[in-house]
Write a protein that holds these residues in place. Structure first.
Motif, PDB file in Angstrom:
ATOM      1  N   VAL A  42       0.823  -1.236   0.050  1.00  0.00           N
ATOM      2  CA  VAL A  42      -0.135  -0.116   0.014  1.00  0.00           C
ATOM      3  C   VAL A  42       0.919   1.188  -0.239  1.00  0.00           C
ATOM      4  O   VAL A  42       0.741   2.356  -0.865  1.00  0.00           O
ATOM      5  CB  VAL A  42      -0.888  -0.031   1.395  1.00  0.00           C
ATOM      6  CG1 VAL A  42      -1.497   1.332   1.144  1.00  0.00           C
ATOM      7  CG2 VAL A  42      -2.063  -1.040   1.228  1.00  0.00           C
ATOM      8  N   THR A 466      -5.146   3.777   0.335  1.00  0.00           N
ATOM      9  CA  THR A 466      -5.366   2.380   0.986  1.00  0.00           C
ATOM     10  C   THR A 466      -6.727   1.632   0.214  1.00  0.00           C
ATOM     11  O   THR A 466      -6.635   0.489  -0.189  1.00  0.00           O
ATOM     12  CB  THR A 466      -5.705   2.318   2.256  1.00  0.00           C
ATOM     13  OG1 THR A 466      -4.199   2.858   3.001  1.00  0.00           O
ATOM     14  CG2 THR A 466      -5.645   0.803   2.840  1.00  0.00           C
ATOM     15  N   PHE A 469      -5.656   0.755  -3.412  1.00  0.00           N
ATOM     16  CA  PHE A 469      -5.055  -0.113  -3.530  1.00  0.00           C
ATOM     17  C   PHE A 469      -5.879  -1.495  -3.243  1.00  0.00           C
ATOM     18  O   PHE A 469      -6.293  -2.425  -4.162  1.00  0.00           O
ATOM     19  CB  PHE A 469      -4.126  -0.395  -2.231  1.00  0.00           C
ATOM     20  CG  PHE A 469      -3.478  -1.468  -2.254  1.00  0.00           C
ATOM     21  CD1 PHE A 469      -2.190  -1.862  -3.098  1.00  0.00           C
ATOM     22  CD2 PHE A 469      -3.590  -2.321  -1.232  1.00  0.00           C
ATOM     23  CE1 PHE A 469      -1.432  -2.977  -2.947  1.00  0.00           C
ATOM     24  CE2 PHE A 469      -3.099  -3.610  -1.139  1.00  0.00           C
ATOM     25  CZ  PHE A 469      -1.912  -3.891  -2.043  1.00  0.00           C
TER      26      PHE A 469
END
Length: 732
Positions: A42, A466, A469
């Motif tokens: 990440v 995040t 991702f």
């Protein structure tokens, strides 16, 4: 991999990954293996090239884009937030703000809201842009950001007429920083300031009460406009003006977009049927009912940039920033070109950032229960009700704050201010086909030091990274992609057209100029009352001849009917208020509104009387003047409708006589006073205690009322509808 994992299971896993990234802990993988590899991935995966579009208003959007540029400590960390994670970010700002300095500009100019654009221009400043433009190192770029912050956020006292700092903006910078402003930037800002200063080529804008940055941005736009000062600046002028300022202060040009270049004002309708104009008013008037609908009155067909629509269509990530749901985000999504472009983009991950706390006047009352409190699912449902085509295709994920570890004393402090969290109701959010996610996206350090919880731009940006991702790895969209066939048209859009608000103020000034005011300063007060209550129609101002403060010794108003200290005198056409109110501006305004409301009935009464009846009953009777003698704002049929709603029954023997029979102890508001009280209450909740009592039955659900109460509730709903549709002419 998380193949087949959906709903709550997926939410919990993504939240664990988020907390690990944000707080440096180690999550478990979906197969039980160590999750530190995912955290490293990440933090290292390439996302700067991700094309992002972010929507919102001023404070919430600026906070997550680059830090809240209104705060005094913003210069300590000016280069944070989404702009540091994503190099390609287009920012779309709502333009219907009407408070503060922006409101002062709207009084004079037919222009969109400027204040939120100023906040975003500051938040979007990039270190590399400042370094490249002015040949600075990192430290010098940070210092220059501080200088720009001082200039653009400087607010002049309301009473000042000093214009020197407008034509030479660096004068507002503290001495130790003033020399750090590069000469080209100093010259550019000075040229803008001179444009709107006395003797300049543009309209003279008095600085009192203004943010200096708002004046400079306005000057940049007006300087590019080919229209006269009486016409709204065209879209190309707004674009050029914003880009010019952006380049000068280190923000990327062509990345900040007003949602529309067309000036407009909000119209909010509450659950009790009352509709009011103005964003600022929603925060000032506590209606104690949830907002039911929101619409915008534009001064023409709202124009939306084709460049902006292309940016939305090509975006890989769409973010709805935390902020005012009804007054910052909803108006943007009511523009068909924008909402259609969002829906048509089925590839982008779409994140709705939820607020931490309820907002008084907007999300303080639950839409479902009518009680205080609000839920994340209600945020989504509000879009369903207010956006043409509903919420379909708008959101994939809601991002909320995890307040689990917030100390009780901090929550208590917020509770004492009337603030409570917006609760995440996971099951209901999931049923709306949106993935609910919680994370600690506030600064724990700031919470410890200042006992406050605000969105932290760095943590919010890292949370978004995040989620991007996780979406690439696991697909955070609902299983069935929302249909892109839902298309909003201009006829679907909840908008109407009206002149720019400055035109209404000018008309009000012209009407009031022909009336008598005693003392003369009361004219300015009346103009301010009209400005703050823009639901007042200009025709209403033609119903009276003037207004006066009446000395106590000359106050001959009978208290047989009421103890209200403002009334309309039909004999001389004057609004009369007691001198007791001279030092209480709030009560003075309230009573002026009551008297103004009463004046709409004109000289409608020929006579009024009490008639004693049998068994302790009494009858109140009124006889109307002939239609052509009334001078009444209402037509004969409208007056009849109102009197019927006021519980007056027309005599079968004389169509101009109305009566109501009461027992000896029964209270009663005569129709003239009731009209004035309803008028004031509708506009700004004036005389709230009296009218809240009168309207309290509206708070009870129908199923809990007995037949008599149901009938009374429906009568009062009809009264509100009468004022909304007939008196104030609000669109349905």
């Amino acid at each position: 991999m998380m193949v087949g994992m959906r709903g709550t299971e997926l939410s919990r896993y993504v939240e664990e990954l988020l907390e690990a990234v944000l707080n440096g802990t180690t999550p478990s993988g979906p197969d039980g293996s160590h999750g530190s590899r995912l955290v490293r991935e990440v933090l290292s995966f390439e996302c700067r090239s991700t094309r992002v579009v972010a929507f919102g208003g001023g404070t919430g959007l600026s906070t997550v884009v680059g830090g809240n540029s209104q705060l005094d400590d913003w210069p300590e960390a000016p280069f944070v937030g989404l702009k540091e994670e994503f190099a390609s970010i287009d920012v779309v700002v709502c333009t219907t703000d009407d408070g503060g300095s922006t409101g002062l500009l709207l009084r004079e100019l037919p222009i969109i809201g400027i204040g939120d654009l100023r906040k975003l221009l500051l938040s979007m400043i990039l270190r590399e842009n400042l370094k490249t433009t002015y040949g600075l190192d990192d430290f010098e770029a940070t210092q220059l950001a501080h200088v720009i912050h001082c200039i653009f956020n400087h607010r002049f006292p309301k009473s000042t007429d000093e214009t020197q700092s407008v034509s030479n903006p660096t004068l507002v910078v503290p001495g130790g920083l003033r020399g750090l402003c590069p000469e080209p930037l100093e010259d550019f800002l000075a040229a803008l300031g001179r444009y709107v200063s006395p003797g300049g080529d543009g309209p003279t804008l008095k600085p009192g009460g203004h943010c200096l940055g708002n004046l400079l941005i306005t000057a940049a736009i007006l300087r590019e406009s080919r229209e006269s000062a009486d016409c709204p600046p065209e879209a190309v002028a707004i674009r050029k003006g914003l880009d010019m300022v952006a380049r000068a202060i280190g923000a990327p040009p062509r990345r900040l977009h007003p949602a529309t270049a067309t000036p407009g004002q909000l119209v909010l309708r509450y659950g009790n049927g009352v509709a009011v104009r103005g964003q600022r008013k929603s925060a000032l008037c506590r209606r104690k009912f949830p907002i039911d609908r929101v619409a915008v009155e534009y001064c023409g067909p709202p124009s939306v940039s084709e460049y902006l629509c292309r940016a939305i269509e090509e975006a890989e990530l769409i973010i709805f920033a935390p902020g005012s749901v009804y007054t910052s985000l909803m108006p943007i999504l009511q523009l068909p070109p924008i909402v259609n472009a969002i829906r048509a983009n089925t590839r982008a991950l779409k994140i709705l950032g939820a607020n931490f706390w309820i907002q008084e006047g907007e999300t303080d009352i639950s839409l479902r229960s009518g009680n205080r409190g609000f839920y994340v699912s209600e945020l989504v449902e509000a879009y369903e009700q207010n956006v043409p085509g509903g919420a379909e295709g708008l959101f994939d994920v809601t991002l909320s704050a995890n307040l689990e570890h917030v100390p009780g004393n901090v929550l208590c402090n917020y509770a004492l201010e009337g603030k409570s969290p917006i609760y995440l109701d996971r099951d209901r959010v999931e049923r709306l086909r949106v993935l609910p996610i919680e994370a600690t996206i506030y600064s724990r350090r700031r919470m410890r030091l200042a006992q406050v919880i605000h969105h932290d731009p760095q943590r919010f940006a890292l949370a978004v990274r995040t989620l991007v991702f996780a979406h690439r790895q696991f697909n955070l969209k609902p299983r069935t992609v929302a249909s892109s066939t839902v298309v909003a048209s201009s006829t679907d859009c909840l908008t109407t057209h009206s002149p720019p608000v400055c035109a209404g103020r000018k008309t009000a000034e012209e009407i009031l100029a022909g009336k008598r005011f005693s003392p003369p300063g009361l004219r300015r007060t009346m103009l301010d009352v009209v400005w703050e209550n823009r639901d007042i129609r200009m025709d209403h101002l033609k119903a009276f001849c003037g207004a006066e403060i009446v000395p106590a010794a000359e106050w001959n108003r009978s208290k047989e009917w009421d103890n209200v200290l403002g009334y309309y005198d039909p004999e001389n056409g004057m609004l009369r208020v007691h001198e007791q109110l001279s030092d209480n501006s709030e009560r003075l305004w309230d009573n002026l509104l009551i008297a103004l409301g009463e004046s709409l009935l004109g000289r409608y009464l020929e006579s009024r009387r009490w008639v004693d009846g049998d068994w302790g009953a009494r009858r109140y009777e009124i006889t109307l003047r002939p239609v052509d003698e009334r001078g009444c704002f209402l037509s004969d049929s409208q007056l009849h409708a109102y009197l019927t709603l006021a519980r007056m029954i027309r005599s079968p023997h004389d169509p101009r006589t109305y009566r109501i029979t009461l027992n000896d102890q029964e209270g009663f508001l005569p129709p003239g006073l009731l009209f004035g009280l309803l008028y004031a209450w509708y506009l700004n909740n004036a005389y709230g205690a009296i009218m809240e009592y009168e309207m309290s039955v509206l708070r009870w659900p129908l199923q809990r009322l007995i037949p008599h109460q149901i009938e009374e509730r429906r009568r009062k709903e009809a009264l509100i509808a009468f004022f909304r549709n007939v008196v104030f002419n609000h669109p349905n």
